[in-house]
Design an enzyme around this catalytic site. Structure first.
Site, PDB file in Angstrom:
ATOM      1  N   LYS A   9       1.098  -1.253   0.069  1.00  0.00           N
ATOM      2  CA  LYS A   9       0.149  -0.283   0.475  1.00  0.00           C
ATOM      3  C   LYS A   9       0.546   1.311   0.384  1.00  0.00           C
ATOM      4  O   LYS A   9       2.387   0.886  -0.237  1.00  0.00           O
ATOM      5  CB  LYS A   9      -0.415   0.392   1.551  1.00  0.00           C
ATOM      6  CG  LYS A   9      -1.633  -1.000   0.787  1.00  0.00           C
ATOM      7  CD  LYS A   9      -2.395  -1.058   2.328  1.00  0.00           C
ATOM      8  CE  LYS A   9      -3.978  -2.209   2.550  1.00  0.00           C
ATOM      9  NZ  LYS A   9      -4.877  -2.038   3.580  1.00  0.00           N
ATOM     10  N   TYR A  49     -12.325  -2.075  -3.684  1.00  0.00           N
ATOM     11  CA  TYR A  49     -12.841  -2.565  -2.164  1.00  0.00           C
ATOM     12  C   TYR A  49     -14.419  -2.043  -2.326  1.00  0.00           C
ATOM     13  O   TYR A  49     -14.777  -1.874  -0.972  1.00  0.00           O
ATOM     14  CB  TYR A  49     -12.151  -1.667  -1.465  1.00  0.00           C
ATOM     15  CG  TYR A  49     -11.064  -1.587  -0.987  1.00  0.00           C
ATOM     16  CD1 TYR A  49     -10.388  -2.619   0.193  1.00  0.00           C
ATOM     17  CD2 TYR A  49     -10.281  -0.881  -0.952  1.00  0.00           C
ATOM     18  CE1 TYR A  49      -9.455  -3.423   0.701  1.00  0.00           C
ATOM     19  CE2 TYR A  49      -7.918  -1.418  -0.638  1.00  0.00           C
ATOM     20  CZ  TYR A  49      -8.243  -2.441   0.288  1.00  0.00           C
ATOM     21  OH  TYR A  49      -7.375  -2.182   0.361  1.00  0.00           O
ATOM     22  N   ASN A 112      -1.781   0.033   7.123  1.00  0.00           N
ATOM     23  CA  ASN A 112      -1.183  -1.357   7.345  1.00  0.00           C
ATOM     24  C   ASN A 112      -0.126  -1.816   6.068  1.00  0.00           C
ATOM     25  O   ASN A 112      -0.290  -3.629   6.553  1.00  0.00           O
ATOM     26  CB  ASN A 112      -2.359  -2.128   7.956  1.00  0.00           C
ATOM     27  CG  ASN A 112      -3.465  -2.371   7.121  1.00  0.00           C
ATOM     28  OD1 ASN A 112      -3.409  -2.174   5.688  1.00  0.00           O
ATOM     29  ND2 ASN A 112      -5.234  -3.012   7.537  1.00  0.00           N
ATOM     30  N   HIS A 115      -2.045  -5.570   1.541  1.00  0.00           N
ATOM     31  CA  HIS A 115      -3.078  -6.283   1.387  1.00  0.00           C
ATOM     32  C   HIS A 115      -2.662  -7.511   0.714  1.00  0.00           C
ATOM     33  O   HIS A 115      -1.561  -7.881   0.219  1.00  0.00           O
ATOM     34  CB  HIS A 115      -4.375  -5.233   0.402  1.00  0.00           C
ATOM     35  CG  HIS A 115      -4.964  -6.147  -0.417  1.00  0.00           C
ATOM     36  ND1 HIS A 115      -6.895  -6.058   0.667  1.00  0.00           N
ATOM     37  CD2 HIS A 115      -5.335  -7.164  -1.625  1.00  0.00           C
ATOM     38  CE1 HIS A 115      -7.015  -6.710  -0.101  1.00  0.00           C
ATOM     39  NE2 HIS A 115      -6.214  -7.656  -1.078  1.00  0.00           N
ATOM     40  N   GLU A 126      -9.477 -10.173  -7.475  1.00  0.00           N
ATOM     41  CA  GLU A 126      -8.364  -9.062  -7.432  1.00  0.00           C
ATOM     42  C   GLU A 126      -7.432  -9.063  -8.680  1.00  0.00           C
ATOM     43  O   GLU A 126      -6.739  -8.224  -8.691  1.00  0.00           O
ATOM     44  CB  GLU A 126      -7.833  -9.137  -6.195  1.00  0.00           C
ATOM     45  CG  GLU A 126      -9.106  -8.798  -5.199  1.00  0.00           C
ATOM     46  CD  GLU A 126      -8.778  -9.096  -3.062  1.00  0.00           C
ATOM     47  OE1 GLU A 126      -7.919  -9.230  -3.328  1.00  0.00           O
ATOM     48  OE2 GLU A 126      -9.173  -8.334  -2.528  1.00  0.00           O
TER      49      GLU A 126
END
Ligand code: UDP
Length: 139
Positions: A9, A49, A112, A115, A126
């Site tokens: 990310k 998302y 975080n 993913h 995805e």
């Protein structure tokens, strides 16, 4: 053999831990079958998302995911969906196990670092969101 989608990310790219994350995958015997660096538009982040569109964090998450470049990868290996999730650690880094990517590098529950697809059906969606068949190597 199984495949999963991994994303480093914007916070992970900004923290210069691309190599560190990839090293953990390779050390665990996971193979990289595709990889590119891109920057998402808001619409692209919302599409990725979409399962979270009713959640309170959706707006903030999709802003964050467009805030800088990301590295998207297809990972390949036996049981790689679960293996990757284990290397990542819990969504909330405060609950993540010691030695996991999120425990070591996350800033908060949103930023975080990584993913990873959570099931075969989401992995298929995805991977297809970012790569076509010609862009994925057989490892
Ligand atoms: N997230 C957030 N607040 C929350 C839960 C999740 O900002 O309360 C963000 C976080 O970046 C997380 C992503 O939304 O990685 C997707 O959430 P999910 O529950 O699917 O967690 P993951 O599968 O990434 O561990």
């Amino acid at each position: 053999m199984e495949r999963t989608l991994s994303i480093i990310k914007p916070d992970g790219v900004a923290k210069n831990v691309i190599g560190e994350v990839i090293k953990r995958f390779e050390t665990a015997g996971i193979k990289i079958a595709a990889m590119k660096m891109i920057q998402l538009t808001k619409v692209q982040a919302q599409g990725f998302y979409a399962v979270h569109k009713e959640r309170p964090f959706f707006g903030s998450l999709t802003d964050f995911m467009t805030s800088g470049p990301i590295v998207v990868m297809v990972l390949e290996g036996e049981d790689v969906i679960a293996k990757n999730r284990k290397l990542m650690g819990a969504t909330n880094f405060e609950e993540a196990e010691e030695g996991t990517i999120r425990k070591d590098y996350a800033t908060d529950i949103e930023k975080n670092v990584v993913h990873g697809s959570d099931a075969p059906e989401t992995a298929a969606f995805e991977i297809g969101y970012f790569f076509n068949d010609l862009e994925i190597q057989k490892r």
